[in-house]
Design an enzyme around this catalytic site. Structure first.
Site, PDB file in Angstrom:
ATOM      1  N   HIS A   1      45.152  -0.108   7.512  1.00  0.00           N
ATOM      2  CA  HIS A   1      44.653  -1.460   7.719  1.00  0.00           C
ATOM      3  C   HIS A   1      44.546  -2.206   6.391  1.00  0.00           C
ATOM      4  O   HIS A   1      44.676  -3.433   6.346  1.00  0.00           O
ATOM      5  CB  HIS A   1      43.298  -1.442   8.429  1.00  0.00           C
ATOM      6  CG  HIS A   1      43.086  -2.603   9.344  1.00  0.00           C
ATOM      7  ND1 HIS A   1      43.817  -2.784  10.496  1.00  0.00           N
ATOM      8  CD2 HIS A   1      42.250  -3.669   9.263  1.00  0.00           C
ATOM      9  CE1 HIS A   1      43.439  -3.905  11.093  1.00  0.00           C
ATOM     10  NE2 HIS A   1      42.495  -4.459  10.364  1.00  0.00           N
TER      11      HIS A   1
ATOM     12  N   TYR B   1      41.739 -14.273   5.225  1.00  0.00           N
ATOM     13  CA  TYR B   1      42.644 -14.006   4.115  1.00  0.00           C
ATOM     14  C   TYR B   1      42.743 -15.172   3.151  1.00  0.00           C
ATOM     15  O   TYR B   1      43.134 -14.991   1.997  1.00  0.00           O
ATOM     16  CB  TYR B   1      44.026 -13.615   4.652  1.00  0.00           C
ATOM     17  CG  TYR B   1      43.952 -12.373   5.499  1.00  0.00           C
ATOM     18  CD1 TYR B   1      43.694 -11.133   4.920  1.00  0.00           C
ATOM     19  CD2 TYR B   1      44.091 -12.430   6.877  1.00  0.00           C
ATOM     20  CE1 TYR B   1      43.579  -9.992   5.689  1.00  0.00           C
ATOM     21  CE2 TYR B   1      43.991 -11.295   7.654  1.00  0.00           C
ATOM     22  CZ  TYR B   1      43.725 -10.077   7.060  1.00  0.00           C
ATOM     23  OH  TYR B   1      43.605  -8.953   7.826  1.00  0.00           O
TER      24      TYR B   1
ATOM     25  N   ARG C   1      49.503  -3.218  12.853  1.00  0.00           N
ATOM     26  CA  ARG C   1      48.410  -2.256  12.923  1.00  0.00           C
ATOM     27  C   ARG C   1      48.997  -0.843  13.017  1.00  0.00           C
ATOM     28  O   ARG C   1      50.113  -0.652  13.494  1.00  0.00           O
ATOM     29  CB  ARG C   1      47.521  -2.521  14.141  1.00  0.00           C
ATOM     30  CG  ARG C   1      46.923  -3.928  14.181  1.00  0.00           C
ATOM     31  CD  ARG C   1      46.174  -4.153  15.477  1.00  0.00           C
ATOM     32  NE  ARG C   1      45.532  -5.472  15.554  1.00  0.00           N
ATOM     33  CZ  ARG C   1      46.093  -6.555  16.070  1.00  0.00           C
ATOM     34  NH1 ARG C   1      47.322  -6.481  16.581  1.00  0.00           N
ATOM     35  NH2 ARG C   1      45.455  -7.705  16.096  1.00  0.00           N
TER      36      ARG C   1
ATOM     37  N   LYS D   1      47.383  -5.891  20.773  1.00  0.00           N
ATOM     38  CA  LYS D   1      46.150  -5.807  21.549  1.00  0.00           C
ATOM     39  C   LYS D   1      46.284  -6.593  22.845  1.00  0.00           C
ATOM     40  O   LYS D   1      46.895  -7.657  22.880  1.00  0.00           O
ATOM     41  CB  LYS D   1      44.979  -6.354  20.728  1.00  0.00           C
ATOM     42  CG  LYS D   1      44.536  -5.451  19.590  1.00  0.00           C
ATOM     43  CD  LYS D   1      43.290  -6.007  18.925  1.00  0.00           C
ATOM     44  CE  LYS D   1      42.751  -5.056  17.862  1.00  0.00           C
ATOM     45  NZ  LYS D   1      41.517  -5.587  17.234  1.00  0.00           N
TER      46      LYS D   1
ATOM     47  N   ARG E   1      47.782  -3.701   5.828  1.00  0.00           N
ATOM     48  CA  ARG E   1      47.883  -4.912   6.657  1.00  0.00           C
ATOM     49  C   ARG E   1      47.163  -6.077   5.978  1.00  0.00           C
ATOM     50  O   ARG E   1      47.695  -7.199   5.917  1.00  0.00           O
ATOM     51  CB  ARG E   1      47.266  -4.610   8.032  1.00  0.00           C
ATOM     52  CG  ARG E   1      47.167  -5.798   8.997  1.00  0.00           C
ATOM     53  CD  ARG E   1      46.679  -5.254  10.336  1.00  0.00           C
ATOM     54  NE  ARG E   1      46.171  -6.283  11.235  1.00  0.00           N
ATOM     55  CZ  ARG E   1      46.927  -6.985  12.076  1.00  0.00           C
ATOM     56  NH1 ARG E   1      48.238  -6.806  12.091  1.00  0.00           N
ATOM     57  NH2 ARG E   1      46.395  -7.880  12.891  1.00  0.00           N
TER      58      ARG E   1
ATOM     59  N   HIS F   1      47.054 -12.124  15.635  1.00  0.00           N
ATOM     60  CA  HIS F   1      45.653 -12.490  15.840  1.00  0.00           C
ATOM     61  C   HIS F   1      45.541 -13.473  17.001  1.00  0.00           C
ATOM     62  O   HIS F   1      46.272 -14.461  17.057  1.00  0.00           O
ATOM     63  CB  HIS F   1      45.074 -13.150  14.587  1.00  0.00           C
ATOM     64  CG  HIS F   1      44.808 -12.201  13.469  1.00  0.00           C
ATOM     65  ND1 HIS F   1      44.736 -12.593  12.142  1.00  0.00           N
ATOM     66  CD2 HIS F   1      44.578 -10.862  13.471  1.00  0.00           C
ATOM     67  CE1 HIS F   1      44.482 -11.545  11.386  1.00  0.00           C
ATOM     68  NE2 HIS F   1      44.377 -10.485  12.165  1.00  0.00           N
TER      69      HIS F   1
END
Length: 305
Positions: free
Chosen positions: A249, A284, A154, A178, A252, A275
């Protein structure tokens, strides 16, 4: 109704925000989104005469969400606001401020997920092979693009990297993602080479006393800001022409799609991207499937009606 009458509900939201930040360690972006949603809920509740946390019942929450729908809010926004309300009422219930938690009674609007626009592999090569690397900023911009695309990190993670996070011997980078989750991501040879060229011949020209250990620097020597990184990506793509104008993004998304197209398994891509849920990564697979269908329609003699 005056501000004092509404104070208990506002204080409860402020306390919940502190709980999210200190105890749950949510990202600043998530915190802003949730508090914005709850401020909207608070405004609605006050307008209909609800000022105490204990007065938040299923009727108030459903009426608030119905109003959001009537205002034309996107399904993704409605889903997030439902999640924010659920988290808030669960918090109030645990703290004894709400006798019965109405959150579980709320239905969750299914968020519509549009497939992201991504580069083809040729698009990515055109961009990365044509960047003007004259001067320290040119070296930096190529390294930024290569690392974004080569690792799938990110933009906030990229800007948070320190020099020591890059392990040139193991060809990996340590990323703080995150929720404070740390992961190790492989770095391909082109990205590694671009980063080393930047460190050797670009960064020293921009570094100053305020640079600290930051891997990527802005033009004034401070740590590169995500806004500046986005500007770099859009600007360099505009110089190429003929390729989609993607954000960081988007790079990404492209990295994830190309990994799957190259045969990577879904779990590995999940680990690389950081994730928390495999469901997020599964998006994806749909991107790859759509691209395959497009290729089939264009290439197969009976691919179209």
């Amino acid at each position: 109704m005056n501000a004092d009458e509404a104070a208990p509900l506002k204080e409860a939201i402020a306390a919940f925000g502190k709980h999210l930040r200190v105890e749950r360690g949510v990202s600043p972006h998530t915190l802003r989104a949730y508090l914005g949603d709850l401020d909207d809920l608070c405004g609605y509740a006050i307008a209909v005469g609800v000022t105490e946390p204990e007065e938040l019942d299923i009727g108030v929450l459903r009426a608030w969400l119905a109003r959001q729908h009537a205002l034309g809010r996107a399904r993704a926004t409605l889903a997030r606001r439902t999640a924010a309300a659920r988290a808030f009422t669960a918090y109030l219930h645990r703290r004894g401020l709400l006798q019965n938690d109405p959150g579980p009674l709320l239905g969750t609007p299914k968020a519509q997920r549009d497939l992201p626009v991504v580069f083809t592999q040729d698009d990515a090569s055109r961009l990365l092979d044509t960047v003007d690397t004259q001067g320290p900023l040119g070296l930096r911009d190529l390294a930024v693009l290569e690392v974004l695309y080569g690792t799938g990190v990110r933009v906030s993670e990229l800007c948070g990297l320190d020099i020591d996070d890059l392990d040139t011997e193991r060809r990996t980078v340590r990323v703080l993602g995150k929720g404070g989750r740390e992961r190790t991501v492989p770095v391909g040879e082109p990205a590694l080479r671009a980063a080393q060229d930047w460190l050797r011949a670009g960064r020293p020209a921009l570094a100053n006393e305020g640079s600290g250990p930051a891997l990527f620097l802005g033009a004034r020597g401070g740590r590169l800001h995500p806004t500046s990184a986005r500007r770099i990506v859009h600007g360099r793509i505009a110089e190429v022409g003929g390729v989609p104008d993607l954000s960081p993004h988007g790079l990404r998304h492209s990295a994830a799609t190309h990994l799957l197209e190259g045969g990577a398994d879904l779990r590995s891509v999940q680990e690389i991207l950081g994730h928390a849920s495999l469901q997020t990564t599964q998006l994806y697979t749909h991107v790859s499937a759509e691209r395959l269908k497009q290729v089939h329609r264009q290439a197969h003699p009976r691919g179209t009606a």
